[in-house]
Design a protein around this motif. Structure first.
Motif, PDB file in Angstrom:
ATOM      1  N   SER A  51      76.065 -25.580  97.520  1.00 54.83           N
ATOM      2  CA  SER A  51      76.973 -25.496  98.664  1.00 54.83           C
ATOM      3  C   SER A  51      78.056 -24.458  98.421  1.00 54.83           C
ATOM      4  O   SER A  51      78.414 -23.678  99.322  1.00 54.83           O
ATOM      5  CB  SER A  51      77.621 -26.868  98.909  1.00 54.83           C
ATOM      6  N   ARG A  52      78.558 -24.429  97.224  1.00 50.47           N
ATOM      7  CA  ARG A  52      79.616 -23.461  96.891  1.00 50.47           C
ATOM      8  C   ARG A  52      79.107 -22.030  96.971  1.00 50.47           C
ATOM      9  O   ARG A  52      79.829 -21.133  97.409  1.00 50.47           O
ATOM     10  CB  ARG A  52      80.171 -23.753  95.492  1.00 50.47           C
ATOM     11  N   ASP A  89      79.270 -16.784  99.659  1.00 52.83           N
ATOM     12  CA  ASP A  89      78.690 -15.636 100.359  1.00 52.83           C
ATOM     13  C   ASP A  89      79.326 -15.460 101.733  1.00 52.83           C
ATOM     14  O   ASP A  89      79.582 -14.331 102.171  1.00 52.83           O
ATOM     15  CB  ASP A  89      77.175 -15.816 100.499  1.00 52.83           C
ATOM     16  N   ALA A  90      79.593 -16.581 102.414  1.00 58.47           N
ATOM     17  CA  ALA A  90      80.208 -16.508 103.742  1.00 58.47           C
ATOM     18  C   ALA A  90      81.646 -15.990 103.653  1.00 58.47           C
ATOM     19  O   ALA A  90      82.093 -15.218 104.522  1.00 58.47           O
ATOM     20  CB  ALA A  90      80.179 -17.886 104.395  1.00 58.47           C
ATOM     21  N   SER A 109      90.862 -18.364 110.161  1.00 58.35           N
ATOM     22  CA  SER A 109      89.502 -18.295 110.710  1.00 58.35           C
ATOM     23  C   SER A 109      88.427 -18.233 109.623  1.00 58.35           C
ATOM     24  O   SER A 109      87.250 -18.017 109.922  1.00 58.35           O
ATOM     25  CB  SER A 109      89.372 -17.074 111.627  1.00 58.35           C
ATOM     26  N   ALA A 110      88.818 -18.407 108.365  1.00 60.64           N
ATOM     27  CA  ALA A 110      87.852 -18.326 107.260  1.00 60.64           C
ATOM     28  C   ALA A 110      86.815 -19.435 107.375  1.00 60.64           C
ATOM     29  O   ALA A 110      87.107 -20.527 107.867  1.00 60.64           O
ATOM     30  CB  ALA A 110      88.588 -18.432 105.927  1.00 60.64           C
ATOM     31  N   PRO A 111      85.600 -19.182 106.940  1.00 56.27           N
ATOM     32  CA  PRO A 111      84.546 -20.208 106.984  1.00 56.27           C
ATOM     33  C   PRO A 111      84.969 -21.465 106.228  1.00 56.27           C
ATOM     34  O   PRO A 111      85.553 -21.381 105.153  1.00 56.27           O
ATOM     35  CB  PRO A 111      83.359 -19.527 106.304  1.00 56.27           C
ATOM     36  N   SER A 112      84.686 -22.622 106.814  1.00 55.70           N
ATOM     37  CA  SER A 112      85.029 -23.893 106.194  1.00 55.70           C
ATOM     38  C   SER A 112      83.928 -24.329 105.243  1.00 55.70           C
ATOM     39  O   SER A 112      82.742 -24.267 105.578  1.00 55.70           O
ATOM     40  CB  SER A 112      85.242 -24.954 107.275  1.00 55.70           C
ATOM     41  N   ILE A 113      84.327 -24.796 104.064  1.00 56.33           N
ATOM     42  CA  ILE A 113      83.356 -25.305 103.102  1.00 56.33           C
ATOM     43  C   ILE A 113      82.572 -26.472 103.694  1.00 56.33           C
ATOM     44  O   ILE A 113      81.393 -26.676 103.384  1.00 56.33           O
ATOM     45  CB  ILE A 113      84.060 -25.731 101.788  1.00 56.33           C
ATOM     46  N   LEU A 114      83.213 -27.231 104.588  1.00 56.49           N
ATOM     47  CA  LEU A 114      82.540 -28.400 105.159  1.00 56.49           C
ATOM     48  C   LEU A 114      81.316 -28.007 105.985  1.00 56.49           C
ATOM     49  O   LEU A 114      80.397 -28.809 106.161  1.00 56.49           O
ATOM     50  CB  LEU A 114      83.516 -29.204 106.015  1.00 56.49           C
ATOM     51  N   ASP A 115      81.308 -26.770 106.490  1.00 53.98           N
ATOM     52  CA  ASP A 115      80.151 -26.291 107.264  1.00 53.98           C
ATOM     53  C   ASP A 115      78.996 -25.860 106.369  1.00 53.98           C
ATOM     54  O   ASP A 115      77.899 -25.585 106.864  1.00 53.98           O
ATOM     55  CB  ASP A 115      80.561 -25.117 108.159  1.00 53.98           C
ATOM     56  N   TYR A 116      79.236 -25.794 105.066  1.00 53.79           N
ATOM     57  CA  TYR A 116      78.202 -25.317 104.146  1.00 53.79           C
ATOM     58  C   TYR A 116      77.765 -26.390 103.154  1.00 53.79           C
ATOM     59  O   TYR A 116      77.001 -26.103 102.233  1.00 53.79           O
ATOM     60  CB  TYR A 116      78.719 -24.080 103.399  1.00 53.79           C
ATOM     61  N   LEU A 117      78.248 -27.601 103.345  1.00 54.05           N
ATOM     62  CA  LEU A 117      77.821 -28.688 102.467  1.00 54.05           C
ATOM     63  C   LEU A 117      76.361 -29.040 102.745  1.00 54.05           C
ATOM     64  O   LEU A 117      75.967 -29.228 103.903  1.00 54.05           O
ATOM     65  CB  LEU A 117      78.688 -29.931 102.684  1.00 54.05           C
TER      66      LEU A 117
END
Length: 422
Positions: A172-173, A178-179, A220-228
């Motif tokens: 996930s990290r 990358d995002a 507006s940075a990508p949220s880690i929660l969207d990549y779990l």
């Protein structure tokens, strides 16, 4: 020329140190209930320990460590935080082989960081922390968080806010990393030098930048929660459920990343919302650090912990007005009048103290009235008055300084009388 205390340090004087002792004892009592045992590690460690654990890209390693070379040309560092040393000790002493698992530890001691001194922040500060190593059960995450919250609750703090996030597992990290690179790279030139350097080494650290926190790309940075991935999301959901089951309120903040590289999965901070506490509201921070034991040379063992500053805690207690006043008293003050009585008072004082009572006598050659005032200033329960006549008669006057009552007691019964009246 007078020598003064180094900048960013403090003297904790009598009258103030009792607050510290009260808080430290409360922390130890709670740890005993949760079955966390104390560990004490060296004040300095090999510099490599913090480079490998805390992370080369962190402000702590790059800017804040007190590092020196000893006479053997070894690079040593005053510990800037407690987890790395505890994990090093866990691995070095093979605590993973103990029959009772997970290994649950707590520490309390001075840490050192070269940062700008401000209210509640010092270059030498005292940190209390706990570590639970050897379990990847989300219930232990909830337990660690509950221990911190319970300490604050029992000390009387009410205006608290628990903030949670998940940093996910390694997969996930990586997806989130990358995002973040794709998000920041086109405009990285607008950021500070530290952020530009971290873009490729550790872009998650950009979110923790204090200088560029108001830049529009931050919000507006990508949220880690969207990549779990599913596993990481399930883990985080269980941690939240356990906290809810324990009736511990929390808010989820996907921008919470913490300032150390070793965190993964659960990350949390406890904030004070007390009016007048200050702009920096964090009281406590922690999280899960699976992989850290292996990074310092041990087996692959999961862990989680937190740390809090005693200085910050005292500031929060003062802001909410719940720091208990310190009232100290002694059991007995010996008022000796005349040379023979003063000589007699010396072994008598020792005898009283050996029986577990707190006692004091005059060492300044003061008159009777001044000695009584000294006894009152020390909030003594009893004043023991001995003069030449009392010695000849083998008796002394014992005055209860709370009620004003006075009794004549044989000298051989003085200690027993004081014990009964304690």
């Amino acid at each position: 020329m007078s020598i003064q205390i180094p900048r960013g340090t403090q003297d904790i004087l009598p009258g103030e140190v009792e607050k510290w002792q009260f808080i430290e004892q409360k922390a130890k009592d709670i740890c005993k209930r949760y079955l966390y045992k104390e560990i004490r590690t060296p004040v300095f460690e090999h510099t490599e320990l913090f480079q490998r654990s805390v992370g080369d890209t962190t402000d702590i390693v790059q800017k804040e460590m007190y590092t020196f070379e000893d006479r053997g040309s070894r690079s040593l560092t005053l510990r800037p935080e407690g987890t790395a040393a505890v994990v090093r000790s866990y691995a070095e002493n093979k605590m993973y082989g103990q029959t009772v698992q997970p290994v649950k530890l707590y520490y309390l001691g001075p840490m050192f960081r070269y940062e700008r001194p401000q209210a509640g922040r010092y270059r030498q500060f005292v940190q209390f922390g706990v570590e639970a190593i050897g379990s990847d059960d989300p219930a232990i995450d909830a337990e660690v968080i509950s221990l911190a919250m319970e300490l604050y609750r029992e000390l009387g703090l009410k205006k608290l806010r628990l903030v949670l996030n998940s940093l996910g597992d390694s997969a996930s990290r990586k997806a989130h990393r990358d995002a973040l690179i794709a998000h920041f790279k086109p405009r990285i030139g607008e950021f500070c030098e530290d952020c530009r350097h971290r873009l490729e080494t550790n872009p998650l650290r950009i979110l923790d930048c204090k200088r560029d926190r108001e830049h529009e790309l931050m919000s507006s940075a990508p949220s880690i929660l969207d990549y779990l991935n599913d596993e990481s999301r399930d883990y985080f959901d269980k941690v939240k459920k356990y906290l809810e089951d324990m009736e511990i309120e929390y808010v989820v903040d996907p921008t919470l990343v913490r300032g150390l590289d070793y965190y993964n999965h659960t990350a949390f901070e406890i904030m004070s919302d007390a009016e007048g506490f200050g702009a920096i509201t964090t009281l406590c921070g922690g999280g899960r650090y699976n992989g850290l034991v292996q990074d310092v040379g041990g087996p692959d063992q999961p862990g989680i912990g937190f740390a809090l500053s005693i200085e910050r805690l005292i500031s929060a207690l003062e802001a909410e007005g719940v720091l208990p006043p310190h009232e100290e008293s002694i059991d007995c003050y010996i008022i000796a009048l005349g040379e023979k009585a003063m000589d007699y008072a010396v072994p008598l004082l020792q005898e009283i103290r050996r029986e577990g009572l707190s006692a004091e006598k005059d060492y300044m050659g003061r008159k009777m009235k001044a000695q009584f005032k000294a006894a009152e200033r020390m909030n003594a329960k009893h004043a023991l008055i001995i003069g030449e006549d009392e010695l000849e008669k083998g008796k002394a006057a014992v005055k209860d300084l709370q009620t004003g009552d006075q009794e004549i007691v044989p000298l051989e019964n003085i200690v027993d009388f004081l014990i009964r009246g304690k």
